[in-house]
Design a protein around this motif. Structure first.
Motif, PDB file in Angstrom:
ATOM      1  N   HIS A 128       0.837  -1.200   0.000  1.00 32.26           N
ATOM      2  CA  HIS A 128       0.000   0.000   0.000  1.00 32.26           C
ATOM      3  C   HIS A 128       0.879   1.261   0.000  1.00 32.26           C
ATOM      4  O   HIS A 128       0.634   2.198  -0.766  1.00 32.26           O
ATOM      5  N   ALA A 129       1.891   1.279   0.848  1.00 30.93           N
ATOM      6  CA  ALA A 129       2.815   2.420   0.890  1.00 30.93           C
ATOM      7  C   ALA A 129       3.587   2.536  -0.426  1.00 30.93           C
ATOM      8  O   ALA A 129       3.816   3.645  -0.927  1.00 30.93           O
ATOM      9  N   LEU A 130       3.962   1.398  -0.996  1.00 32.16           N
ATOM     10  CA  LEU A 130       4.679   1.414  -2.279  1.00 32.16           C
ATOM     11  C   LEU A 130       3.818   1.990  -3.397  1.00 32.16           C
ATOM     12  O   LEU A 130       4.342   2.656  -4.303  1.00 32.16           O
ATOM     13  N   SER A 131       2.525   1.748  -3.347  1.00 31.68           N
ATOM     14  CA  SER A 131       1.660   2.296  -4.401  1.00 31.68           C
ATOM     15  C   SER A 131       1.693   3.819  -4.382  1.00 31.68           C
ATOM     16  O   SER A 131       1.709   4.458  -5.442  1.00 31.68           O
ATOM     17  N   ILE A 132       1.735   4.410  -3.204  1.00 29.64           N
ATOM     18  CA  ILE A 132       1.838   5.873  -3.096  1.00 29.64           C
ATOM     19  C   ILE A 132       3.218   6.332  -3.556  1.00 29.64           C
ATOM     20  O   ILE A 132       3.357   7.289  -4.318  1.00 29.64           O
TER      21      ILE A 132
END
Length: 184
Positions: free
Chosen positions: A111-115
């Motif tokens: 999820h953090a990587l998507s941002i």
């Protein structure tokens, strides 16, 4: 130690409230030499937020930093991720990804990587983390894709590429790179 933490938290909250009070006043205008605008992914524009929303954002970031210093990684990760979602900040998304990686919470890392990748799609560090997550979750097809993409983003020197790949492979013990490379 809890008493010290609460005293420190109270001090930060007081400072935050003072900052929020200052942010509601009209800024003084002065003619200044034009500077280039900062990168919005590194320094996101939060001027559209109300003073209350900005103060909540500042509180969330301060709480995440304090929690990180106190080794309360779950609190730190959730607050970094919440702040990154609200601002689109690469730095906050990176901090959230690393905190989630330390907990082996790969869904939160993704999820953090998507941002992070939305605002910096060619950041080799983001792709290193993505490779690490793919190997740790035994998604070797995604790991192959990520490895080839990462090699394009790394410096052309094979020695430097090998050095950086060794750093990635030694970061987390449950990511079985030996098994991954034996799949070839």
């Amino acid at each position: 130690m809890n008493k010290r933490f609460y005293i420190l938290l109270t001090q930060w909250l007081t400072a935050l409230l003072l900052l929020a009070a200052c942010s509601t006043k009209q800024p003084m205008t002065a003619e200044v030499e034009q500077q280039s605008a900062p990168d919005p992914a590194i320094y996101p524009d939060i001027s559209h937020m109300s003073a209350d929303q900005r103060s909540q954002l500042y509180f969330s970031i301060l709480l995440a930093n304090i929690a990180s210093q106190q080794n309360l990684e779950e609190i730190a990760q959730s607050n970094f991720l919440d702040s990154a979602e609200r601002t689109g900040s690469i730095a906050l998304a990176r901090r959230a990804a690393v905190a989630a990686l330390e907990k082996h919470d790969y869904d939160q890392v993704r999820h953090a990587l998507s941002i992070w990748l939305k605002h910096a799609p060619e950041d080799p560090n983001a792709h290193k983390v993505k490779l690490l997550v793919s190997v740790a979750t035994q998604d070797y097809v995604a790991a192959n894709d990520e490895l080839f993409l990462l090699l394009k983003l790394l410096p052309p020197s094979m020695d430097e590429q090998l050095y950086q790949l060794v750093q990635v492979t030694s970061y987390q013990d449950n990511a079985d790179f030996v098994h991954y490379f034996n799949q070839e």
